[in-house]
Design a protein around this motif. Structure first.
Motif, PDB file in Angstrom:
ATOM      1  N   LYS A  56     -71.394 -78.992  29.477  1.00  0.00           N
ATOM      2  CA  LYS A  56     -70.691 -80.216  29.114  1.00  0.00           C
ATOM      3  C   LYS A  56     -69.207 -79.971  28.864  1.00  0.00           C
ATOM      4  CE  LYS A  56     -74.696 -82.571  27.089  1.00  0.00           C
ATOM      5  NZ  LYS A  56     -75.250 -83.234  25.878  1.00  0.00           N
ATOM      6  N   THR A  57     -68.821 -78.719  28.692  1.00  0.00           N
ATOM      7  CA  THR A  57     -67.428 -78.374  28.408  1.00  0.00           C
ATOM      8  C   THR A  57     -66.959 -77.329  29.403  1.00  0.00           C
ATOM      9  OG1 THR A  57     -67.784 -78.793  26.056  1.00  0.00           O
ATOM     10  CG2 THR A  57     -65.836 -77.526  26.657  1.00  0.00           C
ATOM     11  N   TYR A  58     -65.765 -77.547  29.999  1.00  0.00           N
ATOM     12  CA  TYR A  58     -65.196 -76.585  30.937  1.00  0.00           C
ATOM     13  C   TYR A  58     -64.055 -75.816  30.274  1.00  0.00           C
ATOM     14  CZ  TYR A  58     -67.491 -77.882  35.368  1.00  0.00           C
ATOM     15  OH  TYR A  58     -68.395 -78.073  36.389  1.00  0.00           O
ATOM     16  N   VAL A  59     -63.857 -74.593  30.722  1.00  0.00           N
ATOM     17  CA  VAL A  59     -62.748 -73.763  30.285  1.00  0.00           C
ATOM     18  C   VAL A  59     -61.794 -73.588  31.453  1.00  0.00           C
ATOM     19  CG1 VAL A  59     -62.051 -71.494  29.435  1.00  0.00           C
ATOM     20  CG2 VAL A  59     -64.153 -72.550  28.583  1.00  0.00           C
ATOM     21  N   TYR A  60     -60.535 -73.981  31.261  1.00  0.00           N
ATOM     22  CA  TYR A  60     -59.510 -73.859  32.291  1.00  0.00           C
ATOM     23  C   TYR A  60     -58.441 -72.872  31.852  1.00  0.00           C
ATOM     24  CZ  TYR A  60     -61.470 -78.016  34.530  1.00  0.00           C
ATOM     25  OH  TYR A  60     -62.300 -78.906  35.154  1.00  0.00           O
ATOM     26  N   ALA A  61     -57.726 -72.348  32.833  1.00  0.00           N
ATOM     27  CA  ALA A  61     -56.702 -71.338  32.558  1.00  0.00           C
ATOM     28  C   ALA A  61     -55.521 -71.906  31.795  1.00  0.00           C
ATOM     29  CB  ALA A  61     -56.235 -70.700  33.862  1.00  0.00           C
ATOM     30  N   ASP A  62     -55.120 -73.145  32.116  1.00  0.00           N
ATOM     31  CA  ASP A  62     -53.969 -73.747  31.443  1.00  0.00           C
ATOM     32  C   ASP A  62     -54.067 -75.258  31.530  1.00  0.00           C
ATOM     33  OD1 ASP A  62     -52.715 -74.645  33.987  1.00  0.00           O
ATOM     34  OD2 ASP A  62     -52.419 -72.490  34.292  1.00  0.00           O
ATOM     35  N   ALA A  63     -53.082 -75.943  30.930  1.00  0.00           N
ATOM     36  CA  ALA A  63     -53.124 -77.402  30.821  1.00  0.00           C
ATOM     37  C   ALA A  63     -52.890 -78.101  32.149  1.00  0.00           C
ATOM     38  CB  ALA A  63     -52.089 -77.869  29.800  1.00  0.00           C
ATOM     39  N   THR A  64     -52.361 -77.410  33.137  1.00  0.00           N
ATOM     40  CA  THR A  64     -52.095 -78.032  34.442  1.00  0.00           C
ATOM     41  C   THR A  64     -53.302 -77.989  35.363  1.00  0.00           C
ATOM     42  OG1 THR A  64     -51.256 -75.972  35.409  1.00  0.00           O
ATOM     43  CG2 THR A  64     -49.677 -77.391  34.246  1.00  0.00           C
ATOM     44  N   THR A  65     -54.347 -77.333  34.944  1.00  0.00           N
ATOM     45  CA  THR A  65     -55.519 -77.141  35.797  1.00  0.00           C
ATOM     46  C   THR A  65     -56.622 -78.123  35.425  1.00  0.00           C
ATOM     47  OG1 THR A  65     -55.010 -74.780  35.969  1.00  0.00           O
ATOM     48  CG2 THR A  65     -57.228 -75.470  36.590  1.00  0.00           C
ATOM     49  N   ASP A  66     -57.149 -78.805  36.419  1.00  0.00           N
ATOM     50  CA  ASP A  66     -58.275 -79.699  36.158  1.00  0.00           C
ATOM     51  C   ASP A  66     -59.359 -79.550  37.229  1.00  0.00           C
ATOM     52  OD1 ASP A  66     -57.061 -80.843  38.307  1.00  0.00           O
ATOM     53  OD2 ASP A  66     -56.733 -82.805  37.382  1.00  0.00           O
ATOM     54  N   GLU A  67     -59.333 -78.459  37.956  1.00  0.00           N
ATOM     55  CA  GLU A  67     -60.360 -78.167  38.955  1.00  0.00           C
ATOM     56  C   GLU A  67     -60.883 -76.752  38.715  1.00  0.00           C
ATOM     57  OE1 GLU A  67     -58.540 -78.607  42.757  1.00  0.00           O
ATOM     58  OE2 GLU A  67     -58.530 -80.798  42.691  1.00  0.00           O
ATOM     59  N   PRO A  68     -62.169 -76.577  39.003  1.00  0.00           N
ATOM     60  CA  PRO A  68     -63.158 -77.527  39.524  1.00  0.00           C
ATOM     61  C   PRO A  68     -63.631 -78.476  38.428  1.00  0.00           C
ATOM     62  CG  PRO A  68     -64.208 -75.436  39.049  1.00  0.00           C
ATOM     63  CD  PRO A  68     -62.742 -75.224  38.808  1.00  0.00           C
ATOM     64  N   ASP A  69     -64.339 -79.537  38.839  1.00  0.00           N
ATOM     65  CA  ASP A  69     -64.845 -80.481  37.844  1.00  0.00           C
ATOM     66  C   ASP A  69     -66.212 -81.032  38.230  1.00  0.00           C
ATOM     67  OD1 ASP A  69     -64.154 -82.114  39.935  1.00  0.00           O
ATOM     68  OD2 ASP A  69     -62.981 -83.524  38.734  1.00  0.00           O
ATOM     69  N   ALA A  70     -66.957 -80.256  39.010  1.00  0.00           N
ATOM     70  CA  ALA A  70     -68.297 -80.674  39.429  1.00  0.00           C
ATOM     71  C   ALA A  70     -69.210 -79.457  39.456  1.00  0.00           C
ATOM     72  CB  ALA A  70     -68.251 -81.326  40.806  1.00  0.00           C
ATOM     73  N   ALA A  71     -70.493 -79.681  39.322  1.00  0.00           N
ATOM     74  CA  ALA A  71     -71.442 -78.570  39.340  1.00  0.00           C
ATOM     75  C   ALA A  71     -71.356 -77.799  40.649  1.00  0.00           C
ATOM     76  CB  ALA A  71     -72.861 -79.097  39.111  1.00  0.00           C
ATOM     77  N   ILE A  72     -71.213 -78.532  41.778  1.00  0.00           N
ATOM     78  CA  ILE A  72     -70.899 -77.914  43.064  1.00  0.00           C
ATOM     79  C   ILE A  72     -69.561 -78.485  43.497  1.00  0.00           C
ATOM     80  CG2 ILE A  72     -71.563 -77.625  45.481  1.00  0.00           C
ATOM     81  CD1 ILE A  72     -74.463 -77.926  44.651  1.00  0.00           C
ATOM     82  N   PHE A  73     -68.555 -77.621  43.619  1.00  0.00           N
ATOM     83  CA  PHE A  73     -67.196 -78.082  43.894  1.00  0.00           C
ATOM     84  C   PHE A  73     -66.626 -77.294  45.062  1.00  0.00           C
ATOM     85  CE2 PHE A  73     -62.613 -78.183  43.433  1.00  0.00           C
ATOM     86  CZ  PHE A  73     -62.351 -79.498  43.058  1.00  0.00           C
ATOM     87  N   SER A  74     -66.084 -78.036  46.046  1.00  0.00           N
ATOM     88  CA  SER A  74     -65.545 -77.377  47.240  1.00  0.00           C
ATOM     89  C   SER A  74     -64.178 -77.931  47.581  1.00  0.00           C
ATOM     90  CB  SER A  74     -66.486 -77.569  48.430  1.00  0.00           C
ATOM     91  OG  SER A  74     -65.933 -76.991  49.599  1.00  0.00           O
ATOM     92  N   LYS A  75     -63.234 -77.000  47.863  1.00  0.00           N
ATOM     93  CA  LYS A  75     -61.932 -77.404  48.376  1.00  0.00           C
ATOM     94  C   LYS A  75     -61.904 -77.381  49.897  1.00  0.00           C
ATOM     95  CE  LYS A  75     -58.983 -76.305  44.447  1.00  0.00           C
ATOM     96  NZ  LYS A  75     -57.729 -75.637  44.033  1.00  0.00           N
ATOM     97  N   ALA A  76     -63.008 -77.007  50.501  1.00  0.00           N
ATOM     98  CA  ALA A  76     -63.134 -76.970  51.958  1.00  0.00           C
ATOM     99  C   ALA A  76     -64.197 -77.964  52.395  1.00  0.00           C
ATOM    100  CB  ALA A  76     -63.501 -75.555  52.406  1.00  0.00           C
ATOM    101  N   ASP A  77     -64.301 -78.170  53.711  1.00  0.00           N
ATOM    102  CA  ASP A  77     -65.390 -78.988  54.240  1.00  0.00           C
ATOM    103  C   ASP A  77     -66.718 -78.404  53.778  1.00  0.00           C
ATOM    104  OD1 ASP A  77     -63.506 -80.485  55.552  1.00  0.00           O
ATOM    105  OD2 ASP A  77     -63.817 -79.542  57.503  1.00  0.00           O
TER     106      ASP A  77
END
Length: 737
Positions: free
Chosen positions: A171-192
Motif C-alpha cells: 500500500k506504500t511505495y518508496v521512491y528515491a526522491d520527490a521528483t519520482t512517481d514511477e513505477p506506480d502499479a503492481a506490473i509497470f512497464s515503460k515499454a510495449d
C-alpha cells in the motif's frame, strides 16, 4: 489514494530513463464512424453528418510474431526459481541481489516459485525483446512494483498453460526522491507490454494501479484477474485485447488508454473475450477511439444505476423545457419548480436572473470514448451509475446485444449517434438515447426512461433568440463532455392572472423564455423502436424525419410533456408510428409529411391497457393498440391511411391478434365502444369525440415549438377558473437537456 514515501536509497538500484520509449507503430486511430461537423455563424448552427464505414479492431491493431509467441524450451531459456527472499538462476542475462532479480539482456526467462518481498526488474540497454514466462510464479513487493519493465524494446509475459500466477504490491511505495512517481502499479512497464498464454494471473494493485504500460498494452489471451486501488489495466498509447477472460475490481477506471497528445493513439480496441468489470469510475475508457468487435461484457460502474445522484427534469419554472408562458398562465398540472418551491405570486412582475452551476462528479460510464465509440458486436450487460455508452463525439452501433440499466443516459453522443443494428434494451435510464443528431437505420431498440426516451439535443454550440419584449441573460454551462454550451434565455414579466392579454403569444419560432428550433435532428430509417418515457417520448430540439421502421411510444402521463416533442418539423414519409400519452402538450407529425396521420384526443384519460382501435370504412384494421400507461391522446401514422379516407375510432374491447409491445397484428377486434367516425381532411387529421377538429392551440408552427394553448397565445384564465381559447402564435421550445 496512493501513499508515497521518499527515501534516499533502496535495496536495489533502479535506473531512471528520461525519454519515453517510442511506441510500436499502429494505424492512425482516425474514426470513420458517422462524423458530425458543427459550425456556428451568429445564431445559426449547422450540423452535417457523413455516413462512412465503421472502424474495426484490425484497422487499429497490428500484431507481430512476438505478441503471439508462447513457446519456450529449457535449453534456450534462463530459469529463475524464486524462493522467499532469494532466487536461483540457471542461464545468462539475469542476476539476483538484495532479494530481487534484474534482467539485463534480451531473451526468454522462465519464472516459478514465490518471491515474498522483491522485484523483477527488466533493464535491457539495447531495447531488445524480453520474454517472461510465468510458470507458477508468485511475486510480491512491499514498497514498489512487483514486475518493473524499466527499459526494453518490448516485454512479453506468457501465462503458462495450466498454471496459476500472482503479482502484488504494498500500500506504500518508496521512491528515491520527490521528483519520482514511477513505477506506480503492481506490473509497470515503460515499454510495449503484451500478455499471452492460457494460464491464470491474479494482480493486486494495493498502492495504485494493477497493470500499467507507458506505451502499448496488448492482451492476446489468458485469464487475468485484477484488483486495484485505482485503475485496473492502463496503457498509454493503446490497449488492445484480442481474447481472454478479464476480471477487474477497481476503485478507479477498469480499462483505459490515456494518450491525449497524439490523435493516432490513446485508443482501446477489443476483438473479443469475456470481461467482468466492477469499477468505481469508468468501466472501459479511451482517450480517443473505443472499438469493440465482439466479446461478452458484464460491467458495473460507480455501484450501479441505483447509486446515481437524483435528477430533476428542467421544466418551465427552471428555464428549460417549456420556457416562458407567453400570453397565458401555466397550467395547474405543471407542478412546482425543481427546488420544490411554488411559482411566484402571479400578480407580481418577475424579473430575475438565473445562474446554473454544475458540481463536478466522478465519471462512472461503462463504455466511454473521448472521440468515437464504435460497437461492431458483442453482448453487453451494463449497470452504470453514469451513461452506459458515451462519446464526447460520435457513437455508432452496428451490431450487438445490450441489456442496460443506467443512472443517466443509456447511450449518449455529444455529436452523432447512429444505430445500424443490434438488440438494445435500456431497462432503466434518465434519458434513453441522446445525441445532437440521432440516426436509427436498423436494430431492435427498447427504451425505458424517467425523462426523455429519445432526445436529439446538444451539440458543440447552441444559441437562441429570446422574444423581442423580454430582457436577455446569458447562461454558460459546462457539459461533462468538455464542450461548452451557450444558451441565451429570456425573462418576462408574469401578467396579472385576472387580466391577461388574450391574443398575445410567444415570439415567432419560440415563445418568450424559450428557444428557436435548432439543427438537432432525429432520423428514423428502419428497425423497431419502443419507448416508455416519463418525459417526452421522441424529443428533438430541431426536426424529426421518419422514412421507415416501426416506432411505438408510451409517453408521459403528465401534461407538461408529450409523446412527441419537436421544435422544427416532423416529416413522416414512411414506416409505422403510434404514440400515446397525455394531451396537454400533444403534437402530431407535420403538414410537410407525405404519409398521412391521425391524431386523436379523448375526452378523458384512458386507463393503461385500454385498447384504442382505428379501422377504415371497410372494416380494415389501421391500429389496435394497448398503451402501457394511462393516456389521453394517440397519434398514428401508417402507409394504410389515406388523405380522404373514412375512419372509425373505438375504445376498449378485445383482440384475438398477437400483441408485441402493445401493438396487435392479425386477429379480430370486437367489443369496443365507438368514439367517433370521421372523414380525414388533410395529411394530418386531428379528431376528438365530436369529429374533425384543429390541432391544439399553439402546438407549434413554422420554425417554432409547441406553445400549449395560452402558453403560446391565448389560454386565458380568469379568477373563477373558466378558460377561453383564442388563436395565438406558437410558443415554447425545449432547451437541450
Amino acid at each position: 489514494m496512493k501513499k508515497k514515501i521518499i527515501t534516499g536509497s533502496k535495496l536495489w538500484s533502479i535506473a531512471m530513463i528520461t525519454a519515453m520509449v517510442t511506441a510500436c507503430s499502429a494505424p492512425a486511430a482516425t474514426s470513420s464512424t458517422a462524423n458530425a461537423a458543427v459550425s456556428t455563424t451568429g445564431t445559426t448552427k449547422t450540423v452535417s453528418v457523413n455516413e462512412q464505414t465503421s472502424v474495426k479492431y484490425a484497422d487499429l491493431v497490428t500484431l507481430d510474431a512476438d505478441d503471439t509467441n508462447v513457446s519456450w524450451s529449457a535449453t534456450d531459456s534462463t530459469t529463475i526459481k524464486l524462493n522467499g527472499t532469494t532466487a536461483s538462476i540457471t542461464g545468462s542475462g539475469a542476476k539476483a541481489a538484495n532479494g530481487s532479480v534484474t534482467i539485463s539482456a534480451a531473451g526468454t526467462y522462465v519464472l516459478s516459485g514465490k518471491l515474498t518481498d522483491g522485484q523483477i526488474v527488466v533493464n535491457v540497454a539495447d531495447k531488445g525483446t524480453v520474454h517472461l514466462v510465468l510458470n507458477g510464479a508468485t511475486i510480491n513487493d512491499n514498497d514498489s512494483a512487483a514486475i518493473y519493465i524499466q527499459k526494453a524494446g518490448k516485454a512479453i509475459i506468457t501465462l503458462e498453460e495450466g498454471t496459476e500466477n500472482a503479482v502484488s504490491d504494498g500500500k506504500t511505495y518508496v521512491y528515491a526522491d520527490a521528483t519520482t512517481d514511477e513505477p506506480d502499479a503492481a506490473i509497470f512497464s515503460k515499454a510495449d507490454l503484451t500478455f499471452n498464454g492460457t494460464g491464470k494471473l491474479t494482480v493486486t494493485g494495493n498502492y495504485n494501479e494493477g497493470i500499467t504500460s507507458k506505451d502499448d498494452l496488448k492482451i492476446i489471451s489468458g485469464k487475468i484477474n485484477v484488483k486495484s486501488a485505482d485503475d485496473g489495466i492502463k496503457g498509454k498509447d493503446m490497449v488492445a485485447i484480442q481474447a481472454g477472460t478479464i476480471t477487474i475490481e477497481s476503485e478507479g477506471d477498469g480499462i483505459k488508454s490515456t494518450n491525449d497528445t497524439d490523435t493516432s493513439k490513446g485508443f482501446v480496441a477489443i476483438a473479443g473475450g469475456t470481461f467482468n468489470i466492477q469499477s468505481g469510475s469508468d468501466g472501459i475508457q479511451a482517450e480517443t477511439a473505443l472499438v469493440t468487435d465482439g466479446g461478452t461484457f458484464n460491467i458495473v460502474t460507480g455501484g450501479g444505476s441505483a447509486n446515481a445522484p437524483a435528477k430533476v427534469e428542467e421544466g418551465p419554472f427552471g428555464g428549460g423545457g417549456g420556457g416562458g408562458w407567453g400570453g397565458g398562465t401555466p397550467p395547474t398540472d405543471m407542478g412546482t419548480p425543481p427546488d420544490g418551491e411554488p411559482p411566484a405570486d402571479s400578480n407580481a412582475d418577475v424579473d430575475t436572473s438565473t445562474t446554473t452551476t454544475e458540481e463536478e462528479t466522478t465519471s462512472a460510464k461503462a463504455l466511454k470514448a473521448g472521440v468515437d465509440l464504435t460497437v461492431n458486436g458483442g453482448t453487453y450487460t451494463i449497470d452504470s451509475m453514469d451513461d452506459s455508452l458515451h462519446s464526447n463525439n460520435n457513437v455508432i452501433v452496428n451490431e450487438g446485444k445490450f441489456s442496460i440499466e443506467s443512472g443517466d443516459d443509456g447511450i449518449h453522443a455529444d455529436q452523432a449517434l447512429t444505430i445500424n443494428g443490434g438488440t438494445i434494451t435500456i431497462a432503466k435510464s434518465y434519458e434513453g438515447l441522446e445525441g445532437a443528431i440521432i440516426t436509427l437505420n436498423g436494430g431492435d431498440i427498447d427504451v425505458t426512461a424517467s425523462d426523455d426516451g429519445v432526445n436529439a439535443a446538444g451539440g458543440e454550440e447552441e444559441t437562441a433568440t429570446a422574444a423581442a419584449d423580454s430582457t436577455t441573460q446569458t447562461k454558460d454551462t459546462t457539459a461533462t463532455s468538455n464542450i461548452s454550451v451557450t444558451e441565451t434565455t429570456g425573462t418576462t414579466s408574469t401578467p396579472d392572472q385576472t387580466t391577461q392579454d388574450s391574443g398575445r403569444g410567444g415570439a415567432p419560432g419560440g415563445m418568450p423564455g424559450g428557444e428557436a428550433a435548432t439543427n438537432n435532428e432525429l432520423h428514423i430509417n428502419g428497425g423497431s423502436l419502443t419507448v416508455n418515457a416519463g418525459g417526452d417520448g421522441l424529443d428533438s430540439n430541431g426536426s424529426i424525419y421518419m422514412t421507415d421502421g416501426t416506432v411505438i411510444v408510451n409517453g408521459p402521463t403528465d401534461n407538461g410533456n408529450g409523446a412527441l416533442d419537436y421544435d422544427g418539423n416532423f416529416e413522416m414519409s414512411g414506416g409505422y408510428l403510434v404514440a400515446a400519452g397525455s394531451s396537454g402538450m400533444a403534437q402530431a407529425t407535420s403538414e410537410a409529411s407525405t404519409q398521412n396521420t391521425i391524431a386523436m384526443t379523448f375526452p378523458e384519460t384512458q386507463k393503461a391497457g385500454t385498447l384504442v382501435h382505428v379501422e377504415d370504412s371497410e372494416g380494415n384494421n389501421i391500429l389496435t393498440f394497448a398503451p402501457a400507461k394511462d393516456y389521453q391522446s394517440v397519434v398514428v401514422s401508417s402507409p394504410d391511411l389515406k388523405k380522404d379516407g373514412s375512419y372509425v375510432i373505438y375504445s376498449g374491447g378485445t383482440s384475438t391478434g398477437k400483441a408485441v409491445d402493445g401493438l396487435y397484428t392479425d386477429g379480430t377486434y370486437s367489443g369496443g365502444t365507438k368514439v367517433v367516425a370521421f372523414q380525414s381532411t388533410s395529411n394530418v387529421t386531428w379528431v376528438n369525440e365530436s369529429g374533425v377538429t384543429t390541432a391544439n392551440s399553439g402546438m407549434g408552427g413554422p420554425g417554432g415549438g409547441r406553445g400549449q394553448g395560452g402558453f403560446g397565445g391565448g389560454r386565458n384564465r380568469t379568477e373563477s377558473g373558466t378558460t377561453t381559447d383564442t388563436t395565438g402564435t406558437t410558443g415554447t421550445t425545449d432547451t437541450a437537456k
